[in-house]
Design an enzyme around this catalytic site. Structure first.
Site, short mmCIF file in Angstrom:
data_model
loop_
_atom_site.label_atom_id
_atom_site.label_comp_id
_atom_site.label_asym_id
_atom_site.label_seq_id
_atom_site.Cartn_x
_atom_site.Cartn_y
_atom_site.Cartn_z
N GLU A 1 -8.50 -7.65 4.68
CA GLU A 1 -7.68 -8.66 4.03
C GLU A 1 -6.99 -9.55 5.07
OE1 GLU A 1 -5.27 -6.15 1.57
OE2 GLU A 1 -7.04 -5.53 0.42
N TYR B 1 0.81 -1.21 0.00
CA TYR B 1 0.00 0.00 0.00
C TYR B 1 0.85 1.27 0.00
CZ TYR B 1 -4.35 -2.57 0.57
OH TYR B 1 -5.43 -3.39 0.36
#
Length: 224
Positions: free
Chosen positions: A140, A98
């Site tokens: 996730e 990310y």
């Protein structure tokens, strides 16, 4: 748990909607150019989706625009977020990935919008990005754990061998897979698919998704 977005950042992100409507495609194209410059990140993406009028680029541009439009009503994006989580888990996306996306996205916004991308705009979008990223990371993580703890489940990548090949038609084949470790394999849910990590001697590393055609672990290429 992700910290709530500040009202100031929400207002600034909402104010960028017209700019995203006009330049979203260019921002996404620039973002991918920056992301794909890293070979490890490049391996996560299907390169056939990066050429010409890319549906992947259009989907991301629409997702970013949708996020900005619904920054005060994120419940409207629930189904989109669920699809993203499933896709990321299939590709083994990790929290550290990310950071790469944040750097590429904010850099692309600044490059495309120029002076309109003020420090306030970049800071607001940085806050908005990490708010959503942290929600995705947490969802996730839970999905990774659920898969690992399920009967026949596993965590990370697992080695399989091709135990057979079945010709379904002139252009489609099914591959029968068996786990190298000989252990059980969790039953898939309707609509689920598999991700494979390839290291081809000519084309290098790549990850691709394939549809599951039956519970005996025959797979069909994802032709979308």
């Amino acid at each position: 748990m992700a910290q709530p977005l500040s009202e100031q950042s929400k207002a600034i992100v909402t104010a960028t909607v017209p700019a995203l409507e006009a330049h979203g495609g260019a921002i996404v194209a620039e973002m991918y150019t920056r992301l794909l410059a890293d070979e490890d990140i490049k391996a996560l993406f299907n390169q056939s989706h990066q050429q010409g009028d890319s549906s992947q680029h259009a989907a991301l541009a629409n997702a970013i625009l949708g996020y900005a439009r619904n920054i005060d009503n994120l419940g409207a994006l629930r189904s989109v977020v669920e699809r993203i989580v499933n896709k990321h888990v299939s590709l083994q996306i990790k929290p550290e990935h990310y950071t790469h996306v944040a750097t590429a996205l904010l850099g692309a916004i600044e490059a495309v919008l120029g002076q309109a991308a003020s420090r306030e705009v970049l800071d607001a979008w940085g806050e908005a990005y990490w708010f959503l990223a942290n929600l995705l990371i947490e969802a996730e993580r839970k999905m990774y754990d659920d898969i690992a703890n399920a009967e026949g489940g596993w965590k990370g990548w697992r080695d399989f061998v091709i135990a057979g090949i079945i010709g379904e038609s002139a252009s489609v084949k099914s591959f029968v897979l068996r786990p190298v470790d000989g252990g059980p394999v969790l039953r898939h849910q309707p609509g689920q698919y598999l991700a494979f990590d390839f290291d081809h001697p000519d084309t290098g590393k790549a990850r691709r998704n394939y549809s599951i055609s039956c519970a005996q672990w025959r797979i069909l290429p994802d032709l979308r």
